[in-house]
Structures are given as structure tokens and as C-alpha cells.
Scaffold this motif. Structure first.
Motif, PDB file in Angstrom:
ATOM      1  N   ILE A  42       0.876  -1.164   0.000  1.00 15.16           N
ATOM      2  CA  ILE A  42       0.000   0.000   0.000  1.00 15.16           C
ATOM      3  C   ILE A  42       0.918   1.220   0.000  1.00 15.16           C
ATOM      4  CG2 ILE A  42      -1.916   1.160   1.167  1.00 15.16           C
ATOM      5  CD1 ILE A  42      -2.484  -1.825   0.599  1.00 15.16           C
ATOM      6  N   LEU A  43       0.822   2.063  -1.005  1.00 18.70           N
ATOM      7  CA  LEU A  43       1.682   3.235  -1.112  1.00 18.70           C
ATOM      8  C   LEU A  43       0.897   4.515  -0.876  1.00 18.70           C
ATOM      9  CD1 LEU A  43       3.392   2.154  -4.407  1.00 18.70           C
ATOM     10  CD2 LEU A  43       4.699   2.873  -2.435  1.00 18.70           C
ATOM     11  N   THR A  44       1.492   5.455  -0.166  1.00 18.07           N
ATOM     12  CA  THR A  44       0.937   6.803  -0.186  1.00 18.07           C
ATOM     13  C   THR A  44       1.350   7.422  -1.527  1.00 18.07           C
ATOM     14  OG1 THR A  44       2.896   7.798   0.818  1.00 18.07           O
ATOM     15  CG2 THR A  44       1.123   7.103   2.329  1.00 18.07           C
ATOM     16  N   GLU A  45       0.697   8.509  -1.922  1.00 18.59           N
ATOM     17  CA  GLU A  45       1.106   9.175  -3.153  1.00 18.59           C
ATOM     18  C   GLU A  45       2.552   9.636  -3.054  1.00 18.59           C
ATOM     19  OE1 GLU A  45      -1.591  12.152  -4.631  1.00 18.59           O
ATOM     20  OE2 GLU A  45      -3.319  10.850  -4.343  1.00 18.59           O
ATOM     21  N   SER A  46       2.958  10.109  -1.879  1.00 20.26           N
ATOM     22  CA  SER A  46       4.349  10.525  -1.695  1.00 20.26           C
ATOM     23  C   SER A  46       5.289   9.331  -1.795  1.00 20.26           C
ATOM     24  CB  SER A  46       4.527  11.207  -0.336  1.00 20.26           C
ATOM     25  OG  SER A  46       3.775  12.388  -0.276  1.00 20.26           O
ATOM     26  N   GLY A  47       4.884   8.202  -1.240  1.00 23.71           N
ATOM     27  CA  GLY A  47       5.700   6.995  -1.334  1.00 23.71           C
ATOM     28  C   GLY A  47       5.911   6.575  -2.781  1.00 23.71           C
ATOM     29  N   ALA A  48       4.872   6.721  -3.601  1.00 28.45           N
ATOM     30  CA  ALA A  48       4.953   6.350  -5.012  1.00 28.45           C
ATOM     31  C   ALA A  48       5.858   7.287  -5.798  1.00 28.45           C
ATOM     32  CB  ALA A  48       3.560   6.318  -5.622  1.00 28.45           C
ATOM     33  N   ARG A  49       6.196   8.434  -5.222  1.00 26.66           N
ATOM     34  CA  ARG A  49       7.153   9.339  -5.875  1.00 26.66           C
ATOM     35  C   ARG A  49       8.587   8.870  -5.641  1.00 26.66           C
ATOM     36  NH1 ARG A  49       4.907  15.351  -6.087  1.00 26.66           N
ATOM     37  NH2 ARG A  49       6.799  15.499  -7.310  1.00 26.66           N
ATOM     38  N   PHE A  50       8.804   8.114  -4.569  1.00 30.45           N
ATOM     39  CA  PHE A  50      10.141   7.609  -4.274  1.00 30.45           C
ATOM     40  C   PHE A  50      10.405   6.268  -4.944  1.00 30.45           C
ATOM     41  CE2 PHE A  50       9.807  10.755  -0.945  1.00 30.45           C
ATOM     42  CZ  PHE A  50      11.103  11.255  -0.878  1.00 30.45           C
ATOM     43  N   ILE A  51       9.380   5.429  -5.038  1.00 28.12           N
ATOM     44  CA  ILE A  51       9.531   4.119  -5.677  1.00 28.12           C
ATOM     45  C   ILE A  51       8.204   3.773  -6.347  1.00 28.12           C
ATOM     46  CG2 ILE A  51       8.977   2.839  -3.580  1.00 28.12           C
ATOM     47  CD1 ILE A  51      11.247   0.872  -4.538  1.00 28.12           C
ATOM     48  N   THR A  52       8.280   3.290  -7.564  1.00 27.89           N
ATOM     49  CA  THR A  52       7.059   3.143  -8.349  1.00 27.89           C
ATOM     50  C   THR A  52       6.265   1.893  -7.975  1.00 27.89           C
ATOM     51  OG1 THR A  52       8.055   1.843 -10.125  1.00 27.89           O
ATOM     52  CG2 THR A  52       8.203   4.249 -10.311  1.00 27.89           C
ATOM     53  N   PRO A  53       4.969   1.955  -8.182  1.00 28.27           N
ATOM     54  CA  PRO A  53       4.141   0.765  -7.973  1.00 28.27           C
ATOM     55  C   PRO A  53       4.599  -0.425  -8.826  1.00 28.27           C
ATOM     56  CG  PRO A  53       2.758   2.711  -8.110  1.00 28.27           C
ATOM     57  CD  PRO A  53       4.152   3.145  -8.468  1.00 28.27           C
ATOM     58  N   LEU A  54       5.100  -0.154 -10.013  1.00 29.21           N
ATOM     59  CA  LEU A  54       5.556  -1.223 -10.900  1.00 29.21           C
ATOM     60  C   LEU A  54       6.654  -2.065 -10.242  1.00 29.21           C
ATOM     61  CD1 LEU A  54       5.477  -2.611 -13.650  1.00 29.21           C
ATOM     62  CD2 LEU A  54       7.102  -0.874 -14.465  1.00 29.21           C
ATOM     63  N   THR A  55       7.535  -1.429  -9.495  1.00 29.75           N
ATOM     64  CA  THR A  55       8.604  -2.159  -8.807  1.00 29.75           C
ATOM     65  C   THR A  55       8.020  -3.184  -7.837  1.00 29.75           C
ATOM     66  OG1 THR A  55      10.084  -0.263  -8.999  1.00 29.75           O
ATOM     67  CG2 THR A  55      10.642  -1.915  -7.326  1.00 29.75           C
ATOM     68  N   PHE A  56       7.056  -2.750  -7.041  1.00 30.80           N
ATOM     69  CA  PHE A  56       6.452  -3.659  -6.065  1.00 30.80           C
ATOM     70  C   PHE A  56       5.614  -4.730  -6.743  1.00 30.80           C
ATOM     71  CE2 PHE A  56       7.224  -0.026  -3.169  1.00 30.80           C
ATOM     72  CZ  PHE A  56       8.043  -0.695  -2.270  1.00 30.80           C
ATOM     73  N   HIS A  57       4.947  -4.388  -7.838  1.00 36.35           N
ATOM     74  CA  HIS A  57       4.173  -5.384  -8.577  1.00 36.35           C
ATOM     75  C   HIS A  57       5.102  -6.476  -9.084  1.00 36.35           C
ATOM     76  CE1 HIS A  57       0.815  -6.170 -11.778  1.00 36.35           C
ATOM     77  NE2 HIS A  57       1.122  -7.242 -11.095  1.00 36.35           N
ATOM     78  N   ALA A  58       6.252  -6.077  -9.627  1.00 33.70           N
ATOM     79  CA  ALA A  58       7.210  -7.064 -10.134  1.00 33.70           C
ATOM     80  C   ALA A  58       7.749  -7.942  -9.005  1.00 33.70           C
ATOM     81  CB  ALA A  58       8.356  -6.350 -10.848  1.00 33.70           C
ATOM     82  N   LEU A  59       7.976  -7.366  -7.830  1.00 35.03           N
ATOM     83  CA  LEU A  59       8.528  -8.134  -6.705  1.00 35.03           C
ATOM     84  C   LEU A  59       7.522  -9.087  -6.080  1.00 35.03           C
ATOM     85  CD1 LEU A  59      10.576  -5.431  -4.782  1.00 35.03           C
ATOM     86  CD2 LEU A  59      11.474  -7.476  -5.870  1.00 35.03           C
ATOM     87  N   THR A  60       6.284  -8.622  -5.891  1.00 38.15           N
ATOM     88  CA  THR A  60       5.307  -9.410  -5.133  1.00 38.15           C
ATOM     89  C   THR A  60       4.338 -10.193  -6.012  1.00 38.15           C
ATOM     90  OG1 THR A  60       3.671  -7.619  -5.046  1.00 38.15           O
ATOM     91  CG2 THR A  60       5.345  -7.681  -3.279  1.00 38.15           C
TER      92      THR A  60
END
Length: 189
Positions: A42-60
Motif C-alpha cells: 500500500i503506497l501513499t502518493e508521496s511513497g509512489a514518488r520515491f519508488i514506483t508501484p511497478l517495482t512492487f508489482h514485479a517483486l510481489t
């Protein structure tokens, strides 16, 4: 990819907030998955500025959630469903802003909303400048949340962004230590 609704493995929600330490959340997700846990980021909008949702999708293998008004399936209320099905809610890194929101019952993003709705144990790994972490308000907020049964790990002393040399605690704990404490809270450590 496994259907997340039929997967019997325990579900850990990993909240990621807007901190330079967000990149370490990748190692946390990996570490949790090595112990046969499902990880929903679960990312905050600010969190998604530091690391993209795509990165976590690929990992998990599970698409992360950022916007609470963009449910992954029609008729689904993700913050309630996730909050109720989680075995653990881990927020790492967690900013002073999100600690303050949770302390005072403010829920205006998916990370803070889930904190209000879950009955799972909550583990917070703060990450911020030592001047912020050591401020009276952050210390009072952490004490209040601890009194309510929320668990904290860190922060620790160490190098921070922009080569901060002022000393003090503010660096997020090591991902391996965070995973270890998460497993202890899950009863698997």
C-alpha cells in the motif's frame, strides 16, 4: 500468478510512505515472501514518488494500491477487505506525517485508512531526519501509539539522505531486523 482471494498464505500489508528509505521496502517485501507470506503493498502518493508501484508489482506479483478511490475490482472496498484479512500491517518506512495521522485518527490516504480499520497487529518502522524524530510531538505521538498497542522498531543512528551528519536516530532499521520483528509478531519467528 495466484488468485489473491484463494491464496491461503498469511497476508502482510506493507505500507510505504514518502521517505527516501522507501527503496528498502523492496528488501522487506522480499524478506517476508521468503517466509511464505503474501505481501500486498500500500503506497501513499508521496511513497509512489520515491519508488514506483511497478517495482512492487514485479517483486510481489500483486499490484500495489495507491488510491483508495480506485478499487481493483468492482463492488470491492479495498481498505476494509484488506484491513480485515491482514495478519499484520507493517508500515515501513513511516514518516512523521503518517505517525501523526494515525495518532489523531486522521485517515485521508489508503495507508492511514487501513491503520484505522485493521484489527491486525501494527508494526511501524519510522524514518525521518533526527531533528524531526526527536521532536516532542513525534515522541508524544509514538508514546501514545505504543500505549494503544502499536509496535515500533527503530529508528537507528546512521547516515541519512543528503549526507546528514547531525547525529541522532532517524534512519530506518535494517530490513532484516524489520522482517524478524514482523515474523515474531506473526508468531513465526
Amino acid at each position: 500468478m495466484t488468485d489473491p482471494h484463494s491464496d491461503p498464505r498469511p497476508l502482510v500489508l506493507l505500507g510505504v510512505t514518502g521517505s527516501i528509505a522507501a527503496f528498502k521496502a523492496c528488501d522487506i517485501a522480499r524478506g517476508l515472501m521468503e517466509h511464505d507470506l503474501r505481501v500486498q503493498v500500500i503506497l501513499t502518493e508521496s511513497g509512489a514518488r520515491f519508488i514506483t508501484p511497478l517495482t512492487f508489482h514485479a517483486l510481489t506479483g500483486i499490484p500495489p494500491l495507491v488510491d483508495m478511490f480506485d478499487p481493483p475490482e468492482p463492488r470491492q472496498v479495498p481498505h476494509i477487505e484488506l484491513a480485515q484479512s491482514a495478519a499484520l500491517y507493517l508500515i515501513a518506512p513511516c514518516t512523521a506525517n503518517v505517525i501523526g495521522k494515525i495518532t489523531h485518527g486522521l485517515a485521508d490516504d489508503l495507508v492511514s485508512v487501513i491503520a484505522m480499520a485493521t484489527r491486525a497487529p501494527i508494526l511501524i518502522a519510522p524514518a525521518m531526519n533526527p531533528a524531526m524524530y526527536e521532536s516532542r510531538i513525534v515522541q508524544e505521538n509514538e508514546a501514545a501509539l505504543t500505549k494503544r498497542g502499536i509496535h515500533f522498531i527503530g529508528p537507528v543512528e546512521g547516515k541519512l539522505a543528503a549526507h546528514w551528519e547531525g547525529g541522532g536516530r532517524g534512519r530506518m532499521s535494517d530490513p532484516g531486523e524489520i522482517v524478524k520483528m514482523a515474523l515474531e509478531l506473526l508468531g513465526a519467528g
